[in-house]
Design a protein around this motif. Structure first.
Motif, mmCIF file in Angstrom:
data_model
loop_
_atom_site.group_PDB
_atom_site.id
_atom_site.type_symbol
_atom_site.label_atom_id
_atom_site.label_comp_id
_atom_site.label_asym_id
_atom_site.label_seq_id
_atom_site.Cartn_x
_atom_site.Cartn_y
_atom_site.Cartn_z
ATOM 1 N N UNK A 1 -38.462 28.967 -66.412
ATOM 2 C CA UNK A 1 -38.871 28.247 -67.628
ATOM 3 C C UNK A 1 -38.099 26.945 -67.772
ATOM 4 N N UNK A 2 -36.827 26.964 -67.381
ATOM 5 C CA UNK A 2 -36.039 25.726 -67.417
ATOM 6 C C UNK A 2 -36.553 24.749 -66.368
ATOM 7 N N UNK A 3 -36.886 25.260 -65.214
ATOM 8 C CA UNK A 3 -37.334 24.413 -64.110
ATOM 9 C C UNK A 3 -38.606 23.644 -64.458
ATOM 10 N N UNK B 1 -40.085 24.302 -69.966
ATOM 11 C CA UNK B 1 -40.452 25.051 -71.165
ATOM 12 C C UNK B 1 -39.245 25.285 -72.065
ATOM 13 N N UNK B 2 -38.112 25.607 -71.465
ATOM 14 C CA UNK B 2 -36.873 25.840 -72.216
ATOM 15 C C UNK B 2 -35.840 24.781 -71.860
ATOM 16 N N UNK C 1 -40.539 35.730 -71.541
ATOM 17 C CA UNK C 1 -39.073 35.736 -71.657
ATOM 18 C C UNK C 1 -38.647 36.702 -72.745
ATOM 19 N N UNK C 2 -39.301 36.610 -73.912
ATOM 20 C CA UNK C 2 -38.934 37.502 -75.025
ATOM 21 C C UNK C 2 -39.162 38.969 -74.657
ATOM 22 N N UNK C 3 -40.253 39.247 -73.986
ATOM 23 C CA UNK C 3 -40.560 40.629 -73.611
ATOM 24 C C UNK C 3 -39.525 41.179 -72.641
ATOM 25 N N UNK D 1 -46.438 28.871 -74.230
ATOM 26 C CA UNK D 1 -46.478 30.031 -75.112
ATOM 27 C C UNK D 1 -46.436 31.321 -74.302
ATOM 28 N N UNK D 2 -47.188 31.368 -73.221
ATOM 29 C CA UNK D 2 -47.198 32.559 -72.373
ATOM 30 C C UNK D 2 -45.835 32.770 -71.716
#
Length: 184
Positions: free
Chosen positions: A144-146, A149-150, A102-104, A96-97
């Protein structure tokens, strides 16, 4: 018939004088269904909920079999299940963090690009700080991919979105001219 007696007990105490009538004015009684009775009240009681002094009831066929439902008390989770739950909660908070970051970062880069596009007298050097924001967003997305998470396709989609927006700004100000596919 059991439903009728139950309904009588559920009525308020001021309807003390109830009588069961087998009149056909309230409900049509068919030979195949349960015999439905209608409750009629004494003439001195007038309640808007019971129009014409008749409480209509619908018959429901009940099976002759009775089933017993037993509920066991909830058992304590096994140690492995409890550990899995703890791990899942920890991963959820980390993910979540990371997604929020990423969004920010993407939002900051997009807003900077939109502001640059709206500027009428923008210079090509003004893109450099925005490129730094985009590079930071790329870095966070790749991390995040690593860690899982994504998904990699989601990451590629988000990075492509940033690159397309930057290219649109450069084309808008004339800093970049795309080559036509026929010339290549």
């Amino acid at each position: 018939m059991a439903a009728a007696s139950f309904s009588c007990f559920a009525l308020p105490s001021k309807f003390g004088n109830l009588s069961l009538n087998a009149s056909s004015s309230c409900l049509p009684v068919s030979s195949s269904s349960l015999a439905l009775k209608c409750l009629s009240f004494s003439s001195n009681i007038s309640v808007s909920a019971f129009s014409d002094g008749c409480l209509s009831m619908s018959g429901a066929q009940r099976p002759l079999r009775y089933s017993v439902v037993c509920e066991a008390a909830p058992q304590k989770k096994a140690d492995s299940a409890a550990k899995r739950a703890r791990q899942a909660e920890k991963r959820r908070t980390y993910n979540k963090a990371r997604k929020s970051e990423i969004r920010t970062r993407m939002k900051k880069a997009m807003e900077a690009l939109d502001d640059l596009k709206k500027k009428p007298e923008a210079q090509s050097e003004e893109v450099l700080p925005i490129e730094k924001l985009i590079a930071e967003a790329y870095s966070v997305i790749d991390k995040a991919v690593k860690v899982g998470t994504l998904h990699r396709n989601t990451a590629a989609h988000r990075k492509s979105r940033l690159a397309r927006r930057k290219k649109a700004v450069e084309i808008h100000h004339g800093w970049y001219t795309p080559t036509s596919p026929a010339a290549a």
